[in-house]
Design a protein around this motif. Sequence first.
Motif, PDB file in Angstrom:
ATOM      1  N   PHE A 193       0.814  -1.219   0.000  1.00  0.00           N
ATOM      2  CA  PHE A 193       0.000   0.000   0.000  1.00  0.00           C
ATOM      3  C   PHE A 193       0.847   1.269   0.000  1.00  0.00           C
ATOM      4  CE2 PHE A 193      -2.826  -3.108   2.314  1.00  0.00           C
ATOM      5  CZ  PHE A 193      -3.639  -3.355   1.223  1.00  0.00           C
ATOM      6  N   GLN A 194       2.151   1.129  -0.216  1.00  0.00           N
ATOM      7  CA  GLN A 194       3.010   2.305  -0.255  1.00  0.00           C
ATOM      8  C   GLN A 194       2.693   3.125  -1.502  1.00  0.00           C
ATOM      9  OE1 GLN A 194       6.928   0.613   0.093  1.00  0.00           O
ATOM     10  NE2 GLN A 194       6.467  -0.253   2.092  1.00  0.00           N
ATOM     11  N   ASN A 195       2.696   4.435  -1.335  1.00  0.00           N
ATOM     12  CA  ASN A 195       2.260   5.345  -2.388  1.00  0.00           C
ATOM     13  C   ASN A 195       3.288   6.459  -2.523  1.00  0.00           C
ATOM     14  OD1 ASN A 195       1.001   7.535  -3.760  1.00  0.00           O
ATOM     15  ND2 ASN A 195      -1.026   6.719  -3.260  1.00  0.00           N
ATOM     16  N   GLU A 196       4.039   6.435  -3.618  1.00  0.00           N
ATOM     17  CA  GLU A 196       5.103   7.423  -3.818  1.00  0.00           C
ATOM     18  C   GLU A 196       4.560   8.845  -3.847  1.00  0.00           C
ATOM     19  OE1 GLU A 196       8.337   7.224  -3.897  1.00  0.00           O
ATOM     20  OE2 GLU A 196       8.401   5.062  -3.564  1.00  0.00           O
ATOM     21  N   ALA A 197       3.400   9.027  -4.466  1.00  0.00           N
ATOM     22  CA  ALA A 197       2.819  10.374  -4.549  1.00  0.00           C
ATOM     23  C   ALA A 197       2.444  10.882  -3.164  1.00  0.00           C
ATOM     24  CB  ALA A 197       1.593  10.353  -5.458  1.00  0.00           C
ATOM     25  N   LEU A 198       1.889  10.003  -2.329  1.00  0.00           N
ATOM     26  CA  LEU A 198       1.535  10.401  -0.966  1.00  0.00           C
ATOM     27  C   LEU A 198       2.782  10.746  -0.165  1.00  0.00           C
ATOM     28  CD1 LEU A 198      -0.339  10.764   1.445  1.00  0.00           C
ATOM     29  CD2 LEU A 198      -0.311   8.273   1.767  1.00  0.00           C
ATOM     30  N   LEU A 199       3.807   9.919  -0.256  1.00  0.00           N
ATOM     31  CA  LEU A 199       5.048  10.187   0.470  1.00  0.00           C
ATOM     32  C   LEU A 199       5.649  11.521   0.053  1.00  0.00           C
ATOM     33  CD1 LEU A 199       7.163   9.253   2.475  1.00  0.00           C
ATOM     34  CD2 LEU A 199       8.255   7.950   0.639  1.00  0.00           C
ATOM     35  N   LYS A 200       5.590  11.829  -1.224  1.00  0.00           N
ATOM     36  CA  LYS A 200       6.093  13.111  -1.715  1.00  0.00           C
ATOM     37  C   LYS A 200       5.314  14.270  -1.102  1.00  0.00           C
ATOM     38  CE  LYS A 200       6.868  15.676  -6.023  1.00  0.00           C
ATOM     39  NZ  LYS A 200       6.739  15.633  -7.508  1.00  0.00           N
ATOM     40  N   ASN A 281      -5.206   2.919   8.504  1.00  0.00           N
ATOM     41  CA  ASN A 281      -5.846   2.945   7.191  1.00  0.00           C
ATOM     42  C   ASN A 281      -4.822   2.721   6.072  1.00  0.00           C
ATOM     43  OD1 ASN A 281      -4.683   5.452   7.841  1.00  0.00           O
ATOM     44  ND2 ASN A 281      -6.095   6.593   6.558  1.00  0.00           N
ATOM     45  N   LEU A 282      -3.526   2.873   6.395  1.00  0.00           N
ATOM     46  CA  LEU A 282      -2.454   2.552   5.456  1.00  0.00           C
ATOM     47  C   LEU A 282      -1.884   1.160   5.698  1.00  0.00           C
ATOM     48  CD1 LEU A 282      -0.554   5.967   5.541  1.00  0.00           C
ATOM     49  CD2 LEU A 282      -2.027   5.101   3.714  1.00  0.00           C
ATOM     50  N   GLN A 283      -2.356   0.513   6.738  1.00  0.00           N
ATOM     51  CA  GLN A 283      -1.899  -0.831   7.100  1.00  0.00           C
ATOM     52  C   GLN A 283      -2.924  -1.892   6.694  1.00  0.00           C
ATOM     53  OE1 GLN A 283      -1.969  -1.508  11.282  1.00  0.00           O
ATOM     54  NE2 GLN A 283      -0.514  -3.209  11.244  1.00  0.00           N
ATOM     55  N   PHE A 284      -4.181  -1.655   7.082  1.00  0.00           N
ATOM     56  CA  PHE A 284      -5.286  -2.566   6.774  1.00  0.00           C
ATOM     57  C   PHE A 284      -6.431  -1.785   6.123  1.00  0.00           C
ATOM     58  CE2 PHE A 284      -3.756  -4.518  10.962  1.00  0.00           C
ATOM     59  CZ  PHE A 284      -2.908  -5.429  10.341  1.00  0.00           C
ATOM     60  N   PRO A 285      -6.226  -1.209   4.924  1.00  0.00           N
ATOM     61  CA  PRO A 285      -7.265  -0.352   4.343  1.00  0.00           C
ATOM     62  C   PRO A 285      -8.571  -1.075   4.046  1.00  0.00           C
ATOM     63  CG  PRO A 285      -5.522  -0.795   2.743  1.00  0.00           C
ATOM     64  CD  PRO A 285      -5.023  -1.278   4.073  1.00  0.00           C
ATOM     65  N   VAL A 286      -8.492  -2.350   3.672  1.00  0.00           N
ATOM     66  CA  VAL A 286      -9.718  -3.089   3.372  1.00  0.00           C
ATOM     67  C   VAL A 286     -10.541  -3.278   4.643  1.00  0.00           C
ATOM     68  CG1 VAL A 286     -10.658  -5.264   2.523  1.00  0.00           C
ATOM     69  CG2 VAL A 286      -8.681  -4.240   1.386  1.00  0.00           C
ATOM     70  N   LEU A 287      -9.892  -3.673   5.729  1.00  0.00           N
ATOM     71  CA  LEU A 287     -10.594  -3.838   7.001  1.00  0.00           C
ATOM     72  C   LEU A 287     -11.153  -2.502   7.488  1.00  0.00           C
ATOM     73  CD1 LEU A 287     -11.389  -5.659   9.390  1.00  0.00           C
ATOM     74  CD2 LEU A 287      -9.161  -5.127  10.419  1.00  0.00           C
ATOM     75  N   PHE A 288     -10.371  -1.443   7.318  1.00  0.00           N
ATOM     76  CA  PHE A 288     -10.833  -0.111   7.710  1.00  0.00           C
ATOM     77  C   PHE A 288     -12.111   0.244   6.949  1.00  0.00           C
ATOM     78  CE2 PHE A 288     -11.086   4.381   8.237  1.00  0.00           C
ATOM     79  CZ  PHE A 288     -10.330   4.723   9.350  1.00  0.00           C
ATOM     80  N   ALA A 289     -12.083   0.064   5.634  1.00  0.00           N
ATOM     81  CA  ALA A 289     -13.238   0.421   4.805  1.00  0.00           C
ATOM     82  C   ALA A 289     -14.457  -0.431   5.131  1.00  0.00           C
ATOM     83  CB  ALA A 289     -12.874   0.283   3.328  1.00  0.00           C
ATOM     84  N   ARG A 290     -14.245  -1.703   5.412  1.00  0.00           N
ATOM     85  CA  ARG A 290     -15.367  -2.568   5.776  1.00  0.00           C
ATOM     86  C   ARG A 290     -16.002  -2.118   7.094  1.00  0.00           C
ATOM     87  NH1 ARG A 290     -12.599  -8.450   4.276  1.00  0.00           N
ATOM     88  NH2 ARG A 290     -12.913  -8.301   1.999  1.00  0.00           N
TER      89      ARG A 290
END
Length: 344
Positions: A193-200, A281-290
């Motif tokens: 789930f790492q996101n280069e754009a978010l990190l930037k 939400n960056l670790q378990f996004p599916v569980l978070f969304a559910r």
Amino acid sequence: MRRTISSATTSSSWRGKDDTLPIGGRTMSSSSWTTMSANNEGIFFKSLNPLAPVSIVMIHVLLSCNLEWAHCWSQITEYHLLVPDLPQHSRSRHVGPFTFVLAADLIAEMIREHAHDGRAHLVGISTGGFVAMELIRRHPDVVLSAFISNAVPVSETWKNLNSSPRISYLALSVLLHSPKSVLFKATGWVPEFQNEALLKEIKRNITSRLYEAGTRETMSWTRDDMVQVGKTDIRIAIVTGGKQDFVEGAREMGQLLPSLGTNEGKNSRAFIVKDAIHAWNLQFPVLFARGVRAWVEKKPLPQGYELLEPLKPPEPAELPETRSISSSTSKRPTNRKTKDSLDG
């Protein structure tokens, strides 16, 4: 009055046959559209799935931006999602200075203007959760319910660790510019789930001024503020991560909020996700969304969420069995020899 700047998109499941959307009596391409404010002073936000009938607002953590929610919003495409950048963050960098009050007021304005029926469910984590709480306190009329993670009055340990925000800021700055392997291991950010754009964006957003403002606002949030939130009678899920967060604070708020409710607020509850880190939400996004979906739909939260029950008072320790002196004396055998000698 500040106004919002919108970047709106919709998933293919909500597109019409001619790939257009009816907006304000006219049609526009369903892929995206942008509405700029006249004075350019509003917060930026994304609007996803605008034809879905129910709106949800998703509010990010300090130093982050709307991209934080990318892996969550793809799981709840049946809802209209409004995903802002907070003041002094990313495309809302021109708005400030950052405070919970300013952020809450601007998001409330966004809800009134862009959410269906001018109301929405709130989702917030950490700083975003505190902003959601402030919004509930100041603008309860625009809130349907709230799913809030890791946003309760902080512990004394947290206050001590952040008593010198500038030192904490410098430590975080060093971590953000460390090798990615070190950064992701320290934060618990799952590789997939790492996101280069978010990190930037996070690296662009981190300034001592913003970090200190966020820390100051968080430190000033108290139990009295939570009491005012509870009195609004909004149904709120308080969720805490079991790895890094103030579990007992969440447990206490899970008892406080329903005690103040008169109708929907009575159904507020606190939950723990035992393996979750702070920004989970960056670790378990599916569980978070559910969890978000279940709370919005008033259904039991899925496996992985555990209700935080009130702590049971300790049972009194069992005292060792004692025998009274009178009882033991009465049962003492008589010394027959002594008795006979006296009689003699």
